[in-house]
Design a protein around this motif. Structure first.
Motif, PDB file in Angstrom:
ATOM      1  N   PHE A  13      40.394  -1.990 -28.350  1.00 47.67           N
ATOM      2  CA  PHE A  13      40.920  -0.863 -29.123  1.00 47.67           C
ATOM      3  C   PHE A  13      40.517   0.436 -28.448  1.00 47.67           C
ATOM      4  O   PHE A  13      39.567   0.491 -27.658  1.00 47.67           O
ATOM      5  CB  PHE A  13      40.354  -0.876 -30.555  1.00 47.67           C
ATOM      6  CG  PHE A  13      38.928  -0.384 -30.636  1.00 47.67           C
ATOM      7  CD1 PHE A  13      38.645   0.957 -30.866  1.00 47.67           C
ATOM      8  CD2 PHE A  13      37.863  -1.255 -30.443  1.00 47.67           C
ATOM      9  CE1 PHE A  13      37.337   1.414 -30.912  1.00 47.67           C
ATOM     10  CE2 PHE A  13      36.552  -0.814 -30.480  1.00 47.67           C
ATOM     11  CZ  PHE A  13      36.284   0.534 -30.723  1.00 47.67           C
ATOM     12  N   ASN A  14      41.266   1.488 -28.746  1.00 52.58           N
ATOM     13  CA  ASN A  14      40.780   2.838 -28.503  1.00 52.58           C
ATOM     14  C   ASN A  14      41.202   3.744 -29.660  1.00 52.58           C
ATOM     15  O   ASN A  14      42.308   3.592 -30.196  1.00 52.58           O
ATOM     16  CB  ASN A  14      41.267   3.409 -27.172  1.00 52.58           C
ATOM     17  CG  ASN A  14      42.753   3.660 -27.091  1.00 52.58           C
ATOM     18  OD1 ASN A  14      43.461   2.919 -26.412  1.00 52.58           O
ATOM     19  ND2 ASN A  14      43.270   4.692 -27.754  1.00 52.58           N
ATOM     20  N   PRO A  15      40.329   4.644 -30.088  1.00 52.92           N
ATOM     21  CA  PRO A  15      40.738   5.635 -31.079  1.00 52.92           C
ATOM     22  C   PRO A  15      41.871   6.498 -30.527  1.00 52.92           C
ATOM     23  O   PRO A  15      41.866   6.879 -29.352  1.00 52.92           O
ATOM     24  CB  PRO A  15      39.467   6.453 -31.313  1.00 52.92           C
ATOM     25  CG  PRO A  15      38.348   5.518 -30.957  1.00 52.92           C
ATOM     26  CD  PRO A  15      38.886   4.729 -29.796  1.00 52.92           C
ATOM     27  N   CYS A  16      42.835   6.805 -31.394  1.00 51.75           N
ATOM     28  CA  CYS A  16      44.055   7.494 -30.939  1.00 51.75           C
ATOM     29  C   CYS A  16      43.844   8.979 -30.662  1.00 51.75           C
ATOM     30  O   CYS A  16      44.444   9.524 -29.743  1.00 51.75           O
ATOM     31  CB  CYS A  16      45.144   7.368 -32.012  1.00 51.75           C
ATOM     32  SG  CYS A  16      45.789   5.719 -32.226  1.00 51.75           S
ATOM     33  N   ARG A  17      43.054   9.634 -31.496  1.00 55.27           N
ATOM     34  CA  ARG A  17      43.009  11.096 -31.458  1.00 55.27           C
ATOM     35  C   ARG A  17      41.576  11.602 -31.325  1.00 55.27           C
ATOM     36  O   ARG A  17      40.998  12.130 -32.269  1.00 55.27           O
ATOM     37  CB  ARG A  17      43.661  11.652 -32.730  1.00 55.27           C
ATOM     38  CG  ARG A  17      45.105  11.223 -32.951  1.00 55.27           C
ATOM     39  CD  ARG A  17      46.058  11.842 -31.947  1.00 55.27           C
ATOM     40  NE  ARG A  17      46.143  13.279 -32.100  1.00 55.27           N
ATOM     41  CZ  ARG A  17      46.906  13.898 -32.997  1.00 55.27           C
ATOM     42  NH1 ARG A  17      47.658  13.211 -33.830  1.00 55.27           N
ATOM     43  NH2 ARG A  17      46.942  15.212 -33.064  1.00 55.27           N
ATOM     44  N   PRO A  18      40.976  11.436 -30.164  1.00 54.30           N
ATOM     45  CA  PRO A  18      39.604  11.926 -29.984  1.00 54.30           C
ATOM     46  C   PRO A  18      39.545  13.445 -30.130  1.00 54.30           C
ATOM     47  O   PRO A  18      40.523  14.149 -29.857  1.00 54.30           O
ATOM     48  CB  PRO A  18      39.264  11.493 -28.552  1.00 54.30           C
ATOM     49  CG  PRO A  18      40.596  11.393 -27.869  1.00 54.30           C
ATOM     50  CD  PRO A  18      41.542  10.903 -28.917  1.00 54.30           C
ATOM     51  N   THR A  19      38.395  13.923 -30.566  1.00 52.91           N
ATOM     52  CA  THR A  19      38.191  15.367 -30.697  1.00 52.91           C
ATOM     53  C   THR A  19      37.258  15.915 -29.629  1.00 52.91           C
ATOM     54  O   THR A  19      37.131  17.135 -29.482  1.00 52.91           O
ATOM     55  CB  THR A  19      37.642  15.709 -32.089  1.00 52.91           C
ATOM     56  OG1 THR A  19      36.471  14.924 -32.341  1.00 52.91           O
ATOM     57  CG2 THR A  19      38.682  15.398 -33.161  1.00 52.91           C
ATOM     58  N   SER A  20      36.584  15.051 -28.880  1.00 55.90           N
ATOM     59  CA  SER A  20      35.745  15.525 -27.778  1.00 55.90           C
ATOM     60  C   SER A  20      36.617  16.173 -26.709  1.00 55.90           C
ATOM     61  O   SER A  20      37.744  15.736 -26.453  1.00 55.90           O
ATOM     62  CB  SER A  20      34.972  14.354 -27.157  1.00 55.90           C
ATOM     63  OG  SER A  20      34.096  13.758 -28.082  1.00 55.90           O
ATOM     64  N   ARG A  21      36.104  17.218 -26.110  1.00 55.75           N
ATOM     65  CA  ARG A  21      36.813  17.916 -25.035  1.00 55.75           C
ATOM     66  C   ARG A  21      35.893  18.031 -23.823  1.00 55.75           C
ATOM     67  O   ARG A  21      34.734  18.429 -23.939  1.00 55.75           O
ATOM     68  CB  ARG A  21      37.221  19.326 -25.478  1.00 55.75           C
ATOM     69  CG  ARG A  21      38.195  19.376 -26.648  1.00 55.75           C
ATOM     70  CD  ARG A  21      39.635  19.285 -26.195  1.00 55.75           C
ATOM     71  NE  ARG A  21      40.586  19.511 -27.297  1.00 55.75           N
ATOM     72  CZ  ARG A  21      41.900  19.539 -27.147  1.00 55.75           C
ATOM     73  NH1 ARG A  21      42.438  19.358 -25.947  1.00 55.75           N
ATOM     74  NH2 ARG A  21      42.691  19.738 -28.180  1.00 55.75           N
ATOM     75  N   GLY A  22      36.415  17.685 -22.669  1.00 56.15           N
ATOM     76  CA  GLY A  22      35.657  17.804 -21.439  1.00 56.15           C
ATOM     77  C   GLY A  22      36.232  18.863 -20.531  1.00 56.15           C
ATOM     78  O   GLY A  22      37.008  19.732 -20.954  1.00 56.15           O
ATOM     79  N   ARG A  23      35.902  18.776 -19.240  1.00 53.33           N
ATOM     80  CA  ARG A  23      36.397  19.760 -18.269  1.00 53.33           C
ATOM     81  C   ARG A  23      36.634  19.082 -16.929  1.00 53.33           C
ATOM     82  O   ARG A  23      36.004  18.071 -16.598  1.00 53.33           O
ATOM     83  CB  ARG A  23      35.391  20.899 -18.064  1.00 53.33           C
ATOM     84  CG  ARG A  23      35.307  21.917 -19.186  1.00 53.33           C
ATOM     85  CD  ARG A  23      34.698  23.226 -18.655  1.00 53.33           C
ATOM     86  NE  ARG A  23      35.538  23.837 -17.650  1.00 53.33           N
ATOM     87  CZ  ARG A  23      36.499  24.736 -17.900  1.00 53.33           C
ATOM     88  NH1 ARG A  23      36.731  25.114 -19.145  1.00 53.33           N
ATOM     89  NH2 ARG A  23      37.210  25.257 -16.917  1.00 53.33           N
ATOM     90  N   ILE A  24      37.534  19.687 -16.162  1.00 56.20           N
ATOM     91  CA  ILE A  24      37.719  19.361 -14.754  1.00 56.20           C
ATOM     92  C   ILE A  24      37.629  20.668 -13.984  1.00 56.20           C
ATOM     93  O   ILE A  24      38.411  21.601 -14.232  1.00 56.20           O
ATOM     94  CB  ILE A  24      39.070  18.667 -14.500  1.00 56.20           C
ATOM     95  CG1 ILE A  24      39.070  17.275 -15.136  1.00 56.20           C
ATOM     96  CG2 ILE A  24      39.375  18.583 -13.008  1.00 56.20           C
ATOM     97  CD1 ILE A  24      40.366  16.529 -15.003  1.00 56.20           C
ATOM     98  N   ASP A  25      36.659  20.765 -13.085  1.00 57.09           N
ATOM     99  CA  ASP A  25      36.428  21.996 -12.330  1.00 57.09           C
ATOM    100  C   ASP A  25      36.143  21.668 -10.877  1.00 57.09           C
ATOM    101  O   ASP A  25      35.514  20.632 -10.574  1.00 57.09           O
ATOM    102  CB  ASP A  25      35.232  22.771 -12.898  1.00 57.09           C
ATOM    103  CG  ASP A  25      35.530  23.412 -14.242  1.00 57.09           C
ATOM    104  OD1 ASP A  25      36.553  24.108 -14.349  1.00 57.09           O
ATOM    105  OD2 ASP A  25      34.736  23.210 -15.184  1.00 57.09           O
ATOM    106  N   ILE A  26      36.568  22.544 -10.001  1.00 60.29           N
ATOM    107  CA  ILE A  26      36.244  22.373  -8.592  1.00 60.29           C
ATOM    108  C   ILE A  26      34.724  22.482  -8.412  1.00 60.29           C
ATOM    109  O   ILE A  26      34.050  23.237  -9.122  1.00 60.29           O
ATOM    110  CB  ILE A  26      36.978  23.387  -7.696  1.00 60.29           C
ATOM    111  CG1 ILE A  26      36.670  24.828  -8.127  1.00 60.29           C
ATOM    112  CG2 ILE A  26      38.476  23.133  -7.712  1.00 60.29           C
ATOM    113  CD1 ILE A  26      37.226  25.883  -7.197  1.00 60.29           C
TER     114      ILE A  26
END
Length: 533
Positions: free
Chosen positions: A383-396
């Protein structure tokens, strides 16, 4: 010097759609730059080959995340397509729009025209649905095939468990309910975005595809994008644009290219020695992904392990595929699943389920990771939860365009996501306690949520959960004051002649697989561009 009306960076799921639509009138000159090479490879064309492309250097960026505190400091492997067709050439081919509410949320986030009613009309223009009985509906370019009659018979136990658990069955393409997944295949071959959109358009004299072209950054005349710099065959070249540059490089590469070009968090760019063109803190932020936990079980009934895990089974499956274009080689192993509610009273589905009639382990051969079916009959339930609320980042992490950016998923960093992970484990426990799966599963191979405490389920998730390869939201479509990078026409805030069109523009992640929404978003973007919006 060639001057183009549109330069599209990336020939993946979104770029393929844009290339076809923007070149259709025969007048606009369109250049598509793709860092990878041809997709005319057997491991791409034959559906089961995604087990090889999963770690294939020739077609895959093979990225790694940063150590993730929410996952016990583990790094996760992030495969991303580096080939014509992008990730639609190496994915598991599951086609799912998600829930209508996903798109109403997009509109509520400040994006008029992106609600459920509007995007449903766009999807209808994308899809050519082939039903299990052979009927076809829709005249879109992308084949979406119901292959359920060819799926492994083990799936009947999953569907019976769904019924016994009181969960609904339904069409896994367009809404809530469990059932067989539908695949982007055509007559037994993978049908990627490149197959559906780009390749039929390549005969047009006004469309040019350049492969092996790694874009290094954008060029600007003031705040107007004027072209791109790219490296090909050891040379650094420049392509010039009089119209628009469109980044369709994906949720990892598009924010990387913006930052390398001076559009991103000002303090980050200054630390990297990159002149700040537009201080845009949202570039690379708001990263969302689906995080799954997988449970493996032994059973007495034969599974795909007895076909794909044995030489004689592989040979017979290959002969069948060569003769008839069907059988296990023509399918995904992700055969059953769906969107369901983990408990009564929820306003919409909150979990995506997966049931695979196969179990496997990772082995290393000549230092290369390979997925090998287990030597005993087994299956996977996850399973995976559909609507996660955690937010990450992608940065150089370097001004060098060839350096992978830092991927910080920030998994399970909210209490809501922690609660959802426990709820997902409890949902799997509920399914395992049905008569259908009690009879099928003879033993757990590793951890099972049955009889475990909430704390144990969460600890196991932190130790083993992994990405489902659905990164989104890193160039989020929202007002700038809300952290957005692009507006509802997908133009980059404060820039001119520059749009982003790929999964990075999602305001929030959709409830299910992200390939279908990415293709839809590109079709909608093409409408906006052609209308002069």
């Amino acid at each position: 010097m060639d001057i183009w009306d549109y330069i599209i960076v990336g020939a993946g799921s979104a770029g393929s759609v844009l290339a076809e639509r923007l070149s259709a009138d025969g007048r606009a000159r369109v250049l598509v730059l793709e860092a990878g090479g041809t997709d005319r490879r057997p491991e791409i064309r034959v559906p089961i080959g995604y087990g090889l492309t999963f770690h294939g250097n020739a077609v895959n960026w093979r990225m790694q995340s940063e150590p993730d505190p929410g996952l016990d400091g583990r790094q996760m492997y992030w495969p991303r397509g580096k080939v014509v067709g992008g990730s639609s050439s190496i994915n598991a081919m599951v086609y799912a729009r998600g829930l209508p509410g996903d798109y109403d949320d997009w509109e509520t986030a400040g994006n008029p025209g992106w609600g459920a009613a509007e995007v449903a009309q766009v999807y209808a223009r994308v899809e050519h649905r082939v039903h299990a009985d052979g009927r076809s509906t829709g005249d879109g370019p992308l084949w979406v095939s119901d292959r359920s009659r060819e799926y492994h018979p083990l799936g009947r136990h999953y569907l019976q468990a769904i019924r016994e658990a009181g969960l609904p069955e339904g069409d896994t393409v367009a809404g809530e309910g469990a059932g067989p997944y539908q695949l982007t295949t055509r007559k037994g071959w993978r049908h990627s975005a490149a197959d559906a959109f780009l390749r039929p358009a390549l005969h047009r004299r006004n469309l040019k595809l350049v492969t092996g072209a790694e874009v290094l950054g954008l060029t600007f005349d003031g705040l107007r994008a004027s072209g791109v710099r790219y490296r090909r065959g050891g040379q650094t070249l420049t392509a010039t644009c009089r119209g628009e540059v469109i980044l369709s490089a994906g949720a990892v590469k598009s924010p990387q290219l913006l930052q390398l070009s001076g559009i991103g968090p000002g303090d980050l760019l200054q630390r990297m020695g990159i002149p700040v063109l537009i201080d845009a803190p949202g570039v690379g932020g708001a990263l969302q992904d689906h995080l799954a936990v997988t449970y493996t079980f032994r059973c007495e009934e034969p599974t795909l392990n007895q076909v794909l895990g044995r030489r004689i089974g592989q040979v017979m499956a290959a002969i069948r595929y060569a003769l008839f274009r069907d059988g296990p080689f023509s399918l995904s192993v992700n055969q059953m699943g769906g969107l369901v509610r983990s408990r009564p009273g929820l306003p919409q589905a909150d979990m995506q389920l997966y049931f695979n009639p196969l179990s496997y382990s990772t082995v290393h051969r000549n230092r290369r990771p390979l997925l090998k079916p287990d030597p005993w009959p087994g299956f996977i339930l996850s399973f995976n939860p559909c609507r996660p609320t955690s937010r990450g980042r992608i940065d150089i992490i370097s001004p060098d365009p060839s350096a992978q950016p830092g991927i910080t998923p920030n998994s399970l960093s909210t209490q809501g996501d922690v609660a959802d992970m426990i709820a997902g484990g409890r949902l799997i426990e509920r399914l395992l306690d049905t008569p259908a799966l009690r009879k099928l599963a003879t033993a757990a191979h590793g951890f099972t949520p049955q009889g475990q405490t909430d704390e144990a389920i969460l600890a196991d998730a932190r130790a083993r959960a992994g990405t489902v390869y659905h990164p989104t939201c890193t160039c989020r479509m929202a007002p700038r004051e809300a952290g957005g990078v692009v507006g509802p026409t997908l133009k980059v805030h404060s820039a001119e002649g520059l749009r982003v069109v790929d999964a990075s523009i999602f305001p929030n992640i959709t409830s299910a697989n992200t390939n279908a929404p990415t293709i839809m978003a590109a079709m909608r973007a093409a409408d906006l561009i052609l209308a002069g919006a």
